[in-house]
Design an enzyme around this catalytic site. Structure first.
Site: not given
Length: 401
Positions: A131, A136, A284, A379
């Protein structure tokens, strides 16, 4: 030498699935990913291809029309897909978390109703815990469900909903004080509701609004949204598992799958960054030779490859632990923490190898450099993972004084 991040002990079926996914990534995702990402365009053609491959039903049991594969198989597929474009792996991640939660915790009616269509990819899943004001701290959820006859009325605002627009089924975690006396621990008064809706934005069903996409630094293409409930009425038979007060445990079980997924994504992005870095280093030239022949660059490549291998091994271990039916929050937390941190470091080293060209949008590493930070917070942040790891270690190594 074999290519990095190989997995021992796979069955012929697992190897065939991974080979098919790898070919799809090389042919259908990598060539178009950067262009689609720069346009922030939903990769519909890629998603349709994954649907044809049966990937949306990968972990869903065969009795419901899925392939019935393990979390390990799924994680290895996610690793390959993220190597092509991390956003695509996000599209299937939330889908599988919801499918897993249904498989593990749903009533028989809920399984019969949703899983066959989820396996076919006709229903796309999303899940919602966060929210705007809590981050967390899941125990601080304020969204609420109130019983009204045979229905519940849901009110509140949710945040950071992956697949918020394109999904047609959302598992939403809210407070439900009904049946739980005052003083009940917050995590024991939460319930997961299965909310069906039309894909799209705006009012997608009475009482439910999905605002437009949140504009993000990276992780583009996949839609990330808010979810606003204002008098949303949900029948009681759409309480996951048919019992209130179980939502926190159901969500945490699903998040363990999600953490293995994020670890797999970190492995995939890191692999791609290494591929880009080691390729560019051989093309390169400076001071009369390829920069790959400079010891400083060889040291970087050695460190990058070692990190890719270590992260992959921890991710595989966490997936296998979950597949065995054992508790894996320690292993999933370690894998998610290490893979996301190593991913950031490997991507940055590949960016440094590219020099000034890494800052150009013409080079793929620029996109990876913007995508990697999302894995540090998705997560659960690194700090949350370390809290989980630390608590579990103290359980296992409790001092007997």
């Amino acid at each position: 030498m074999a290519r990095l991040a190989q997995t021992a002990g796979l069955t012929d079926i697992q190897q065939e699935i991974l080979s098919t996914v790898r070919d799809f990534v090389d042919k259908e995702i990598i060539p178009v990913a950067t262009e689609l990402e720069h346009r922030d365009e939903y990769p519909q053609q890629i998603v349709d291809g994954l649907k044809e491959l049966g990937l949306f039903g990968l972990m869903i049991p065969e009795e419901y029309g899925g392939l019935g594969e393990s979390l390990l198989t799924y994680a290895l597929c996610v690793e390959e897909i993220a190597r092509g474009w991390m956003s695509v792996s996000g599209i299937i991640n939330t889908h599988f978390i919801v499918a897993y939660m249904l498989k593990q915790h749903g009533t028989q009616e809920q399984k019969d109703h949703f899983l066959p269509r989820m396996a076919a990819g006709d229903i796309r899943g999303a899940f919602s815990m966060s929210e705007p004001a809590l981050g967390s701290d899941v125990s601080a959820i304020t969204s609420k469900a109130v019983k009204d006859g045979d229905e519940y009325v849901l009110n509140g605002q949710k945040m950071w909903l992956t697949n918020g627009g394109t999904s047609s089924l959302v598992a939403v975690l809210v407070r439900s004080d009904e049946g739980h006396p005052e003083g009940t621990a917050p995590h024991k008064s939460m319930t997961t509701f299965l909310v069906e809706k039309e894909p799209g934005f705006g009012e997608v069903r009475p009482g439910l609004t999905i605002p437009g996409k949140i504009d993000k630094m990276g992780y583009k293409g996949v839609d990330t949204t808010e979810l606003i409930m204002d008098g949303l009425r949900i029948p009681a038979n759409r309480v996951l598992g048919g019992e209130t007060g179980r939502g926190f445990y159901q969500m945490m079980d699903g998040v363990e799958v999600g953490r293995v997924n994020v670890a797999a994504r970190g492995c995939g992005v890191a692999q791609r960054a290494f591929e880009l870095g080691v390729q560019y280093a051989q093309q390169r030239h400076t001071f009369g030779k390829p920069i790959a022949q400079h010891q400083a660059i060889q040291f970087k490549l050695a460190e990058m490859a070692t990190k890719v291998e270590a992260a992959h091994a921890m991710m595989v271990n966490a997936a296998r632990k979950k597949d065995s039916g054992e508790r894996n929050d320690l292993e999933a937390g370690m894998a998610k923490y290490l893979a996301s941190e190593y991913c950031k470091e490997v991507v940055e080293d590949a960016f440094r190898i590219h020099g000034g060209y890494g800052f150009s949008k013409e080079y793929e590493i620029e996109r990876l450099y913007r995508e990697a930070p999302m894995l540090l917070i998705g997560e659960g942040t690194a700090e949350i993972q370390k809290m989980i790891i630390g608590r579990r270690l103290l359980e296992e190594y409790r001092f007997q004084g």
